[in-house]
Design a protein around this motif. Sequence first.
Motif, mmCIF file in Angstrom:
data_model
loop_
_atom_site.group_PDB
_atom_site.id
_atom_site.type_symbol
_atom_site.label_atom_id
_atom_site.label_comp_id
_atom_site.label_asym_id
_atom_site.label_seq_id
_atom_site.Cartn_x
_atom_site.Cartn_y
_atom_site.Cartn_z
ATOM 1 N N UNK A 1 0.813 -1.207 0.000
ATOM 2 C CA UNK A 1 0.000 0.000 0.000
ATOM 3 C C UNK A 1 0.842 1.251 0.000
ATOM 4 N N UNK A 2 0.229 2.351 -0.395
ATOM 5 C CA UNK A 2 0.940 3.621 -0.396
ATOM 6 C C UNK A 2 0.508 4.415 0.818
ATOM 7 N N UNK A 3 1.495 4.833 1.617
ATOM 8 C CA UNK A 3 1.234 5.579 2.836
ATOM 9 C C UNK A 3 2.353 5.369 3.827
ATOM 10 N N UNK A 4 2.287 6.086 4.940
ATOM 11 C CA UNK A 4 3.371 6.045 5.918
ATOM 12 C C UNK A 4 3.278 4.898 6.911
ATOM 13 N N UNK B 1 4.687 -5.337 9.357
ATOM 14 C CA UNK B 1 4.624 -4.251 8.378
ATOM 15 C C UNK B 1 5.984 -3.569 8.302
ATOM 16 N N UNK B 2 6.275 -3.052 7.118
ATOM 17 C CA UNK B 2 7.536 -2.354 6.896
ATOM 18 C C UNK B 2 7.274 -1.227 5.908
ATOM 19 N N UNK B 3 7.827 -0.051 6.191
ATOM 20 C CA UNK B 3 7.630 1.112 5.335
ATOM 21 C C UNK B 3 8.911 1.421 4.571
ATOM 22 N N UNK B 4 8.793 1.500 3.253
ATOM 23 C CA UNK B 4 9.899 1.886 2.379
ATOM 24 C C UNK B 4 9.749 3.362 2.044
ATOM 25 N N UNK B 5 10.857 4.037 1.768
ATOM 26 C CA UNK B 5 10.834 5.468 1.474
ATOM 27 C C UNK B 5 10.073 5.778 0.183
ATOM 28 N N UNK B 6 10.193 4.886 -0.803
ATOM 29 C CA UNK B 6 9.502 5.107 -2.073
ATOM 30 C C UNK B 6 9.415 3.780 -2.824
ATOM 31 N N UNK B 7 8.769 3.807 -3.985
ATOM 32 C CA UNK B 7 8.562 2.579 -4.757
ATOM 33 C C UNK B 7 9.883 1.990 -5.246
ATOM 34 N N UNK B 8 10.840 2.840 -5.595
ATOM 35 C CA UNK B 8 12.146 2.352 -6.053
ATOM 36 C C UNK B 8 12.837 1.558 -4.940
ATOM 37 N N UNK B 9 12.842 2.108 -3.745
ATOM 38 C CA UNK B 9 13.466 1.407 -2.610
ATOM 39 C C UNK B 9 12.747 0.098 -2.323
ATOM 40 N N UNK B 10 11.431 0.096 -2.445
ATOM 41 C CA UNK B 10 10.663 -1.122 -2.203
ATOM 42 C C UNK B 10 11.015 -2.182 -3.249
ATOM 43 N N UNK B 11 11.045 -1.822 -4.499
ATOM 44 C CA UNK B 11 11.335 -2.786 -5.557
ATOM 45 C C UNK B 11 12.779 -3.275 -5.522
#
Length: 145
Positions: free
Chosen positions: A48-51, A126-136
């Motif tokens: 999901x997108x969010x903090x 749950x884990x939060x990534x800074x952005x989609x690039x970091x997540x991928x």
Amino acid sequence: MRYITGAVALGAALVLGTLATTAQAAAPAQPARSGGLYAPTELVLTVGQGESRATATVQRAVTLSCMPGARGSHPDPQAACTQLRAVAGDFNAVTATPSDRLCTKEWNPFVVTADGVWQGKRVSYSYTFANACAMNNDLDAVFAF
């Protein structure tokens, strides 16, 4: 005569009740219906997108079951289960895989979550990534959907 007949009927009922109870106690235990000899592994994975988990808008969600075989709506359940088994179900090890790919430092957070049961134990991660690039960059098979 009436009392004798009643006593015989009562005695027969007690004997039959005792035999039924003994037969039930002596019956072999049946295996659990949740997969037999395997501890259950049933997960719901989301991106999901969010903090945080509470504020994120879920964009994708899949199911993953690893016992006794890999299945679910995950696009590659076999690879995801293999990766989780390799780290003994430690989702921190899955999300902390380093990558050599460079990403911008923008803050556009994405949250991945895993909820359910891993080998018989309750999981809520749950884990939060800074952005989609970091997540991928950091994810292998488990959250690749």
